[in-house]
Scaffold this motif. Sequence first.
Motif: not given
Length: 371
Positions: A117-119, A146-148, A171-173, A216-218, A319-321, A332-334
């Motif tokens: 899940l991601c907000i 959950l990611s934000i 956390i994603g930036v 953490v991802n960028c 897809t990177n995710g 996977t954000r198609p």
Amino acid sequence: MASHYQPVKLLDSKMVLDRAARVEKQVSPDYVRISGASALALRLMPGRFARPFDFGGINILLNYEQGCFSDCAYCGLARTRPGAYEEKSFIRVEWPLVETDLLVERMARYEDKLTRLCISMVTHGHAYRDTVDITRRIVSRVKTPLSILVAPPTLNYQRLKTFKELGVDMIGVGLDAVTESVFEQRRTNVPQGGLKWKNYWDVIHWSREIFGPWKVNCHTLVGLGESDLDLIDMFYYLKEREIFAYLFCFNPEPDSRMGNEPKPHLTRWRRIQLVKWLIEERDLPREKLEFDAEGNLVYLKWPRQKVQEAIALGVAFMTNGCPGEHGEPGCTRPYGSYRPSEPYRDYPFLPDPEDLRQITEQLQLDGFVDN
Ligand code: SF4
């Protein structure tokens, strides 16, 4: 070409979209947008993918009347892009509006099918407060990680710690631009811009400290004006710090300031996908890569057979995710990086033999790798 993704209309429009239309303010935290693919996965919208695959990544976006207060040159939600916020798209797919409580109820119902899940926050004065509220509603009912995807201007060290304490997993930036000059050109020195490179890096380093290695991802975007050398330096830098680099392909949003700029050439894109995977998964040494004076990657000193083995695995082109609970692909954000009618830029599933044949052709290996 047929569309891969064919939403028709909502299954129960009373419960979802036109209910929202009856409410005066459809804003977060009580309303959020979700990606079209997420709406399909949660049976909030009928439709299908032309190539069926398991999809369990739910992408949620905060929603405000005024939209996002940033003004990035390539973004569909940018402040000075023409059009009402309601009509704007984000990463080129439709993002239907949904009541947060209904969404949480659906996520709880389909939890066994969900992987991540991601907000996604936006730059807005209420974004932090509302993200905390929505996070609480989610973690009280759903255990899926959950990611934000954070909006750095709205955060500080303590706020990131609060996310961790609430149970946020990653956390994603959305750095997107991989050099300070490209960042300034596309995100700072724009009409209503002002995003700060330093602020983004503070948030990346604080998040790394608070959330730990590989939490953490960028997001890094190919096609904003950076060179291959800039991208590859960034991949090594992040790997050294145990931060994931996730690759995205610039995809022009109509009416955005970069709306008429071309996507990166498919060969460039595929080579970057391949090299990034070799760096991360095969410890490709930096001196195996050769660049011309403009920073274009021109030669990969790596045996062709090993390159072909890497291609055959197919993972480099997915897809990177953020991962699912057991390390499987989670987000996977198609259609995040391409239109449904275009060739896949990144695959939300393992490419099949025909995909791999096309990928090999697109890579143009002759003269690029050792024989
Ligand atoms: S990869 Fe997906 S889940 Fe992870 S931060 Fe980015 S959008 Fe969110």
